[in-house]
Design a protein around this motif. Structure first.
Motif, mmCIF file in Angstrom:
data_model
loop_
_atom_site.group_PDB
_atom_site.id
_atom_site.type_symbol
_atom_site.label_atom_id
_atom_site.label_comp_id
_atom_site.label_asym_id
_atom_site.label_seq_id
_atom_site.Cartn_x
_atom_site.Cartn_y
_atom_site.Cartn_z
ATOM 1 N N ILE A 50 37.833 33.051 -22.739
ATOM 2 C CA ILE A 50 37.543 32.100 -21.662
ATOM 3 C C ILE A 50 38.507 32.380 -20.515
ATOM 4 O O ILE A 50 39.735 32.243 -20.659
ATOM 5 C CB ILE A 50 37.690 30.653 -22.154
ATOM 6 C CG1 ILE A 50 36.634 30.365 -23.215
ATOM 7 C CG2 ILE A 50 37.583 29.666 -21.010
ATOM 8 C CD1 ILE A 50 36.735 28.990 -23.826
ATOM 9 N N HIS A 51 37.971 32.758 -19.374
ATOM 10 C CA HIS A 51 38.799 33.067 -18.214
ATOM 11 C C HIS A 51 37.965 32.902 -16.957
ATOM 12 O O HIS A 51 36.750 32.683 -17.011
ATOM 13 C CB HIS A 51 39.342 34.500 -18.307
ATOM 14 C CG HIS A 51 38.270 35.508 -18.610
ATOM 15 N ND1 HIS A 51 37.403 36.008 -17.675
ATOM 16 C CD2 HIS A 51 37.918 36.097 -19.782
ATOM 17 C CE1 HIS A 51 36.580 36.860 -18.222
ATOM 18 N NE2 HIS A 51 36.858 36.945 -19.515
ATOM 19 N N GLY A 52 38.627 32.986 -15.812
ATOM 20 C CA GLY A 52 37.934 32.903 -14.548
ATOM 21 C C GLY A 52 37.210 31.584 -14.345
ATOM 22 O O GLY A 52 37.764 30.491 -14.527
ATOM 23 N N ALA A 53 35.926 31.677 -13.972
ATOM 24 C CA ALA A 53 35.128 30.487 -13.689
ATOM 25 C C ALA A 53 34.959 29.623 -14.932
ATOM 26 O O ALA A 53 34.944 28.382 -14.848
ATOM 27 C CB ALA A 53 33.758 30.900 -13.140
ATOM 28 N N THR A 54 34.840 30.251 -16.101
ATOM 29 C CA THR A 54 34.691 29.488 -17.345
ATOM 30 C C THR A 54 35.927 28.622 -17.600
ATOM 31 O O THR A 54 35.826 27.462 -18.011
ATOM 32 C CB THR A 54 34.444 30.424 -18.529
ATOM 33 O OG1 THR A 54 33.352 31.291 -18.229
ATOM 34 C CG2 THR A 54 34.138 29.644 -19.793
ATOM 35 N N TYR A 55 37.096 29.172 -17.340
ATOM 36 C CA TYR A 55 38.325 28.410 -17.504
ATOM 37 C C TYR A 55 38.366 27.244 -16.521
ATOM 38 O O TYR A 55 38.805 26.138 -16.863
ATOM 39 C CB TYR A 55 39.523 29.330 -17.283
ATOM 40 C CG TYR A 55 40.865 28.666 -17.502
ATOM 41 C CD1 TYR A 55 41.467 28.668 -18.748
ATOM 42 C CD2 TYR A 55 41.531 28.038 -16.448
ATOM 43 C CE1 TYR A 55 42.704 28.064 -18.955
ATOM 44 C CE2 TYR A 55 42.752 27.426 -16.630
ATOM 45 C CZ TYR A 55 43.334 27.444 -17.898
ATOM 46 O OH TYR A 55 44.540 26.828 -18.086
ATOM 47 N N HIS A 56 37.901 27.475 -15.297
ATOM 48 C CA HIS A 56 37.868 26.414 -14.285
ATOM 49 C C HIS A 56 36.951 25.274 -14.729
ATOM 50 O O HIS A 56 37.296 24.089 -14.617
ATOM 51 C CB HIS A 56 37.393 26.993 -12.950
ATOM 52 C CG HIS A 56 37.617 26.082 -11.794
ATOM 53 N ND1 HIS A 56 37.186 26.391 -10.517
ATOM 54 C CD2 HIS A 56 38.179 24.847 -11.699
ATOM 55 C CE1 HIS A 56 37.504 25.403 -9.707
ATOM 56 N NE2 HIS A 56 38.098 24.461 -10.397
ATOM 57 N N VAL A 57 35.793 25.627 -15.257
ATOM 58 C CA VAL A 57 34.860 24.597 -15.734
ATOM 59 C C VAL A 57 35.470 23.837 -16.908
ATOM 60 O O VAL A 57 35.366 22.603 -16.991
ATOM 61 C CB VAL A 57 33.515 25.249 -16.127
ATOM 62 C CG1 VAL A 57 32.613 24.241 -16.832
ATOM 63 C CG2 VAL A 57 32.817 25.813 -14.894
ATOM 64 N N LEU A 58 36.113 24.555 -17.833
ATOM 65 C CA LEU A 58 36.755 23.905 -18.974
ATOM 66 C C LEU A 58 37.824 22.918 -18.505
ATOM 67 O O LEU A 58 37.922 21.798 -19.041
ATOM 68 C CB LEU A 58 37.386 24.966 -19.880
ATOM 69 C CG LEU A 58 38.217 24.450 -21.061
ATOM 70 C CD1 LEU A 58 37.332 23.689 -22.051
ATOM 71 C CD2 LEU A 58 38.926 25.603 -21.760
ATOM 72 N N ASP A 59 38.592 23.297 -17.523
ATOM 73 C CA ASP A 59 39.643 22.425 -16.996
ATOM 74 C C ASP A 59 39.050 21.148 -16.410
ATOM 75 O O ASP A 59 39.570 20.041 -16.624
ATOM 76 C CB ASP A 59 40.436 23.186 -15.929
ATOM 77 C CG ASP A 59 41.643 22.403 -15.445
ATOM 78 O OD1 ASP A 59 42.271 21.706 -16.270
ATOM 79 O OD2 ASP A 59 41.977 22.480 -14.249
ATOM 80 N N ILE A 60 37.937 21.257 -15.710
ATOM 81 C CA ILE A 60 37.287 20.072 -15.124
ATOM 82 C C ILE A 60 36.744 19.163 -16.219
ATOM 83 O O ILE A 60 36.907 17.931 -16.179
ATOM 84 C CB ILE A 60 36.168 20.505 -14.158
ATOM 85 C CG1 ILE A 60 36.769 21.214 -12.933
ATOM 86 C CG2 ILE A 60 35.334 19.307 -13.719
ATOM 87 C CD1 ILE A 60 35.738 21.801 -12.005
ATOM 88 N N LEU A 61 36.097 19.742 -17.221
ATOM 89 C CA LEU A 61 35.524 18.934 -18.293
ATOM 90 C C LEU A 61 36.604 18.183 -19.075
ATOM 91 O O LEU A 61 36.433 17.002 -19.404
ATOM 92 C CB LEU A 61 34.717 19.827 -19.244
ATOM 93 C CG LEU A 61 33.465 20.485 -18.646
ATOM 94 C CD1 LEU A 61 32.831 21.418 -19.668
ATOM 95 C CD2 LEU A 61 32.457 19.435 -18.190
ATOM 96 N N LEU A 62 37.708 18.853 -19.375
ATOM 97 C CA LEU A 62 38.796 18.190 -20.091
ATOM 98 C C LEU A 62 39.395 17.060 -19.252
ATOM 99 O O LEU A 62 39.770 16.009 -19.779
ATOM 100 C CB LEU A 62 39.882 19.202 -20.456
ATOM 101 C CG LEU A 62 39.508 20.239 -21.514
ATOM 102 C CD1 LEU A 62 40.606 21.294 -21.658
ATOM 103 C CD2 LEU A 62 39.266 19.571 -22.867
#
Length: 422
Positions: A50-62
């Motif tokens: 998980i990196h890049g845009a996927t990491y950004h989305v994960l951060d928002i969801l958490l």
């Protein structure tokens, strides 16, 4: 709830997505906190791709999840549309959809789709979820210990890799410096180091081989140092017992001119020394007084140099030097004990070292030596001649213009800045 009702029919289902859905229906869920799981998942992100845009989305969801949903029987469900996520991340809806799929396939969350595809959460008056559809992070709770163990293993491997990389950079330089101090072993050590670097592929294996070779180098240097100490042991602290006061006047009159020539130094023909010879007790007292004054002067210089240099500052500022000589500066005796090895590492002659000790004291000279070695290890191009740099610092200490504490504070600060950037 069955798997078919949890995942919408329009999704392409993979084994990883089904595994996440099964974990989302588990009943035995360990408690955790939102802050703990968020930090853990972010640390685990590179392990699970998980990196890049996927990491950004994960951060928002958490960030959108509620803290109370991570405890007890709660289900941390986040209901947000792909379009809203696309606006928040500056990505397209298709990219966001791929990011969500990556989070689910990594086993961090599961799809909980409604029949209409809408995402929403209904809560009762106590704030508990009555029904919810969106991204369910229950799999992350179920895999809490597994993810934590993966993170710990990953960090250990990462640290081992960094240590090996540093060792491969540091140890050959230290071995080359030792070759300059021990020319009789230079060819053997150089060939052995080159064979390790050329013959071993992995950095960990290279570091292990270089550490073994460097241990042999240190053992040899310590052995030579002990031999030197033993050879000089009989020359230290020996005071001749000469009774210069005659017992009687007759004994004094019996003294011949040859004895007088033996007492008076042939290099010193001054009238003052001749007068002192006529009163030998006064001459001896004067010599002892001059020796005490010399010791006092070196002691005063040493006290001034080390007044603002606690051992803790030297330990923090000279970390590379300690790693190089394999000695922790826990006490001043450790610094003095490592001085001989440090002297050889910077190519300082024994005469220059003894001169520095005589001028500023053993402890101050050892602290200066550790500082010079630290600077030369951090940036070999900064100090062309470390031996000359040591002598210059000793001269400044004698003049009273050396501020060793400022140098060590600067070294410690630069070390902390590098740590904070990592």
């Amino acid at each position: 709830m069955t798997e078919e009702t949890a995942i919408a029919s329009f999704r392409r289902v993979s084994p990883a997505i089904l595994a996440s859905a099964r974990m989302a229906m588990a009943n035995d869920i360990p408690d955790t906190s939102k802050s703990e799981i968020s930090l853990l998942l972010k640390k685990a992100a590179p392990i699970f791709g998980i990196h890049g845009a996927t990491y950004h989305v994960l951060d928002i969801l958490l960030g959108l999840s509620r803290a109370d949903d991570w405890k007890g029987t709660g289900r941390p469900i986040v209901a947000i549309s792909n379009a809203t996520l696309a606006e928040k991340t500056g990505r397209s809806v298709r990219t966001v959809s791929r990011c969500l799929r990556g989070i689910v396939e990594a086993g961090f969350a599961a799809y909980r789709d409604s029949p209409t595809g809408r995402r929403f959460v209904d809560r009762d008056k106590g704030g508990m979820i009555v029904s919810g559809f969106g991204l369910d992070f229950t799999p992350a709770r179920v895999r809490l210990e597994e993810i934590r163990e993966s993170v710990e293993n990953y960090q250990r491997e990462l640290k081992a890799s960094k240590d090996a990389r540093r060792a491969v950079t540091r140890l050959p330089r230290a071995i080359i410096d030792a070759c300059e101090g021990f020319p009789e072993k230079a060819d053997i050590w150089r060939r052995a180091a080159q064979a390790i670097i050329d013959g071993v592929a992995g950095q960990a294996e290279q570091a292990s081989g270089l550490e073994s070779l460097y241990a042999e180098v240190l053992e040899y240097s310590n052995q030579r140092f002990q031999e030197l100490e033993m050879s000089c042991a009989g020359d230290i602290g020996i005071t001749p017992n000469i009774n210069t006061i005659p017992k009687t006047l007759s004994d004094s009159n019996e003294r011949t001119r040859s004895i007088e020539r033996d007492i008076i130094s042939p290099d010193d023909g001054s009238a003052v020394e001749t007068a002192y010879e006529n009163k030998p007790e006064t001459a001896a007292g004067h010599v002892q007084y001059r020796l005490r004054q010399t010791e006092k002067t070196a002691g005063n210089i040493q006290g001034a140099v080390l007044a603002a240099v606690p051992i803790g500052l030297l330990q923090v500022g000279c970390r590379a030097a300690q790693d190089c000589v394999r000695v922790e500066f826990d006490a001043w005796s450790d610094v003095v004990g490592a001085a001989e090895v440090m002297r050889r590492m910077i190519g300082l002659s024994e005469a220059a070292w003894l001169d520095g000790v005589g001028r500023v004291g053993r402890y101050a000279a050892s602290a200066i030596l550790a500082t010079v070695l630290e600077k030369s290890l951090r940036d070999p191009n900064l100090i062309a001649k470390p031996g000359g740099y040591f002598r210059a610092m000793v001269d400044r200490a004698v003049d009273g213009s050396l501020h060793l504490s400022k140098s060590l504070y600067g070294l410690a600060e630069r070390k902390m800045n590098r740590w904070s950037k990592r």
